[in-house]
Enzyme design. Sequence first.
Site, PDB file in Angstrom:
ATOM      1  N   GLY A 511       5.048  -3.291  -3.635  1.00 29.64           N
ATOM      2  CA  GLY A 511       6.170  -2.174  -3.953  1.00 29.64           C
ATOM      3  C   GLY A 511       5.989  -1.486  -4.743  1.00 29.64           C
ATOM      4  O   GLY A 511       4.841  -1.476  -5.662  1.00 29.64           O
ATOM      5  N   GLY A 512       6.909  -0.435  -5.157  1.00 35.72           N
ATOM      6  CA  GLY A 512       6.505   0.641  -6.258  1.00 35.72           C
ATOM      7  C   GLY A 512       6.688  -0.188  -7.280  1.00 35.72           C
ATOM      8  O   GLY A 512       6.300  -0.019  -8.599  1.00 35.72           O
ATOM      9  N   GLY A 514       6.127  -3.362  -7.735  1.00 33.79           N
ATOM     10  CA  GLY A 514       5.216  -4.479  -8.228  1.00 33.79           C
ATOM     11  C   GLY A 514       4.905  -5.353  -6.874  1.00 33.79           C
ATOM     12  O   GLY A 514       5.171  -4.879  -6.033  1.00 33.79           O
ATOM     13  N   VAL A 516       5.371  -8.894  -4.606  1.00 30.60           N
ATOM     14  CA  VAL A 516       6.398  -9.826  -4.391  1.00 30.60           C
ATOM     15  C   VAL A 516       5.573 -11.072  -3.837  1.00 30.60           C
ATOM     16  O   VAL A 516       4.731 -11.099  -2.802  1.00 30.60           O
ATOM     17  CB  VAL A 516       7.208  -9.553  -3.306  1.00 30.60           C
ATOM     18  N   LYS A 530       9.679 -11.493  -7.193  1.00 26.19           N
ATOM     19  CA  LYS A 530       9.273 -10.187  -7.497  1.00 26.19           C
ATOM     20  C   LYS A 530       8.822  -9.640  -8.964  1.00 26.19           C
ATOM     21  O   LYS A 530       9.694  -9.867  -9.842  1.00 26.19           O
ATOM     22  CB  LYS A 530      10.281  -9.187  -7.182  1.00 26.19           C
ATOM     23  N   ASP A 626      20.080   3.135  -1.236  1.00 21.32           N
ATOM     24  CA  ASP A 626      18.702   3.180  -0.696  1.00 21.32           C
ATOM     25  C   ASP A 626      18.746   2.222   0.504  1.00 21.32           C
ATOM     26  O   ASP A 626      17.930   1.150   0.572  1.00 21.32           O
ATOM     27  CB  ASP A 626      17.809   2.699  -1.799  1.00 21.32           C
TER      28      ASP A 626
END
Length: 680
Positions: A511-512, A514, A516, A530, A626
């Site tokens: 993901g943005g 980093g 997982v 994560k 979100d």
Amino acid sequence: MEDSIVLFFLCLLFVLLPQSIFCASFTPLDGFFIDCGGSNPTKFDDSRVFKPDTSIPDVRFPASSDVISVAGLDSSSSPTLFDSARVFTRISVYTVRTRQIGRHWLRLHFSPVQNSHYDLNSAVFSVVANGITLLHGFSFSKSSAGSSHLLKEYVIEVEGSSSKDLVLTFSPWNGSAAFINGIEIVSMPKDFFPSSIVPVPLGPEVVISSQIAFETAFRVNMGGPLLSPKNDSLWRTWEPDQPYILNPACARKVFINPNLVKYPPGESVEIAPNWVYATAQEMADANVTEQRFNISWAFQVEEGFSYLIRLHFCDIVSMVLNSLIFNVYINNQSALNSFDLSSKTMALSSAYYIDFITDVSKGSNQVLLQVGPPNLRNLPSNAILNGLEIMKMSNPSQSLDGNLGVLYNNSKNSEKKIWVVLAISCFSAGFVVLVVILLAFFLYLKHPKKSEDPTSTWLPLPTHVGNSDSKVSICSFASTAQSHGLGRILSFSEIREATKNFDESLVLGVGGFGKVYKGVLDNGVMVAVKRGNPGSRQGLTEFRTEILMLSRLRHRHLVSLTGYCEEQNEMILVYEYMARGPLRKHLYGSNLPPLSWKQRLEICIGAAKGLHYLHTGAADIIIHRDVKTTNILLDENFTAKVADFGLSKLGPSLDQTHVSTAVKGSFGYLDPEVRVIVRR
Ligand SMILES: *[C@@H]1O[C@H](CO)[C@@H](O)[C@H](O)[C@H]1NC(C)=O
Ligand SMILES: *[C@@H]1O[C@H](CO)[C@@H](O)[C@H](O)[C@H]1NC(C)=O
Ligand SMILES: *[C@@H]1O[C@H](CO)[C@@H](O)[C@H](O)[C@H]1NC(C)=O
Ligand SMILES: *[C@@H]1O[C@H](CO)[C@@H](O)[C@H](O)[C@H]1NC(C)=O
Ligand SMILES: *[C@@H]1O[C@H](CO)[C@@H](O)[C@H](O)[C@H]1NC(C)=O
Ligand SMILES: *[C@@H]1O[C@H](CO)[C@@H](O)[C@H](O)[C@H]1NC(C)=O
């Protein structure tokens, strides 16, 4: 009973602490303003008073036998710093006893006072401060470019071990003289420079040891006026960018009222005054449907040195968050790619800075800085820059002026120049490798395996953390996390073991934030790990928000946090493992069997229950901000759990009326109304 007393004091702390942190401005402990050879104090209109060097107790000026003071010609008018100078015909030393150790600004004022004894204009000399060569074979006439005085600004470390002395040595060359008109020494805020910085071209972070000295090469206020020491709490000067911009027609000046500039935690007027953030250059409307160009600035620098480049940004051009996304290049190399400024600041008109290091190799003598639009088609293209600082860094032979230290008679110097360069690069590469090895070894020693008590997997939840202002809670987070037992603190070695040293085959997703990883803790519990991009402190706010939020919540439809690790600049969150992954994967983009309608309905209801609990069940109202299918995870029984609280916010309590209307979230999942504004 005891608990409630502790709680009361903690609450009191929360109420009192933020004000004391945010309102206290930095007052430099050391502020020496020395008028060399002067006889009367000289007042500047910016609260600086330069006192004669003979009248300051902590300043030892060179013994009188070596010194000749020269009076200015027009003593009728009010005295200025440039009326007098100390002139040395042999090696002479100024010693200033500082109150504080650490980095200091050191400013040297030169003006060749007219006199009958010395030709100060063409005098050649060297200056060394605490072992760092600042000037080597300096001559005023060659350096001043016709101006009547010259200011040189440095950053020098005053070490604590022996004495808190800053020792300035002036060495005249071959029968010449050396001179100085004024010396300023001002202590710097702690952590003004980070301990390691990302290089361009991008690579592993470079360690900045405290022994490294800096010289200000350029300090520029993009799109704004000249800022004098009067407008800067640390008496710095910020010049306008006109002389450096290569394509002025491509850029347009923008500005806002400086009072509207916000300083989030970690930023302050000591980093840069609000006048810097209140002005910028943005991309001008070229008469083309698609704007595809860079705004470029070029700065002439000395080759063969490394430079610290500090970029100052403040989004003063956007209407909503997440609409200003741009690229930054340093010397034709990418420094920031598709950089979303509001993902860092979480607000408009909010100050932000970021540092890079770049080497200017032999044969090139410029730093080229460019900002331009990314290759995203669905966003309006724009790019901005508010301020820029370029700091020259001392080289391994402890010099800021040429590669040869004047007093350091290095045997390598007699070899051909190419060997010097080679040796220096080998030395720095070796040093970095050594530091990495030592660090790894230290880490290994510091964390023997199985340090945790296996029974302490989860501590009871805290009842109230802070008040309803999430910002406040986050700032005070570090000190209270431990005392409140916000989840289990896992050691880095434990996490490394659980993920087989971050084995790529265990990556569940990227993901943005980093990667997982899937992992198994030593008690056999499956977890999702994560890990924020190593070394980078980007996303620290989201990281802490997530810990703070998740630690306070327990619900069947919320993903729970098993623990976290904030060691060695790592940001790692450990969650319960969700076997079936994100809902999105089951809806499209994979060949998983389609979900039945019953499953879909249950997932919807589950997610809604999770959100309902956030809005009503917890001690404070929490707004997720979100919600999307990648943030709804499924366990092996297809139970839906809401995840990813990095953008969430504590809402108002019921009796409060104000509601923050700041727009947060992911593009494509925002309210349609919001999207319209973003697309303009
Ligand atoms: C000092 O003077 C000698 C003779 O004039 C000259 O060869 C030498 O280069 C000079 N050294 C410096 C450091 O200027
Ligand atoms: C500098 O500060 C003075 C007052 O301290 C203010 O009047 C002036 O507008 C400022 N100028 C700039 C360019 O910031
Ligand atoms: C853009 O186009 C308009 C009309 O064609 C013209 O008047 C204007 O000068 C142009 N602006 C620039 C910056 O070229
Ligand atoms: C960057 O690219 C331009 C154009 O290709 C070139 O002229 C310039 O020398 C390059 N600058 C550096 C520092 O590499
Ligand atoms: C901006 O400059 C960089 C580096 O010089 C270059 O790679 C890029 O193509 C430029 N972008 C545009 C839109 O010209
Ligand atoms: C530098 O070293 C050489 C030979 O080792 C010596 O002759 C010379 O005096 C030294 N110079 C200085 C400035 O110490």
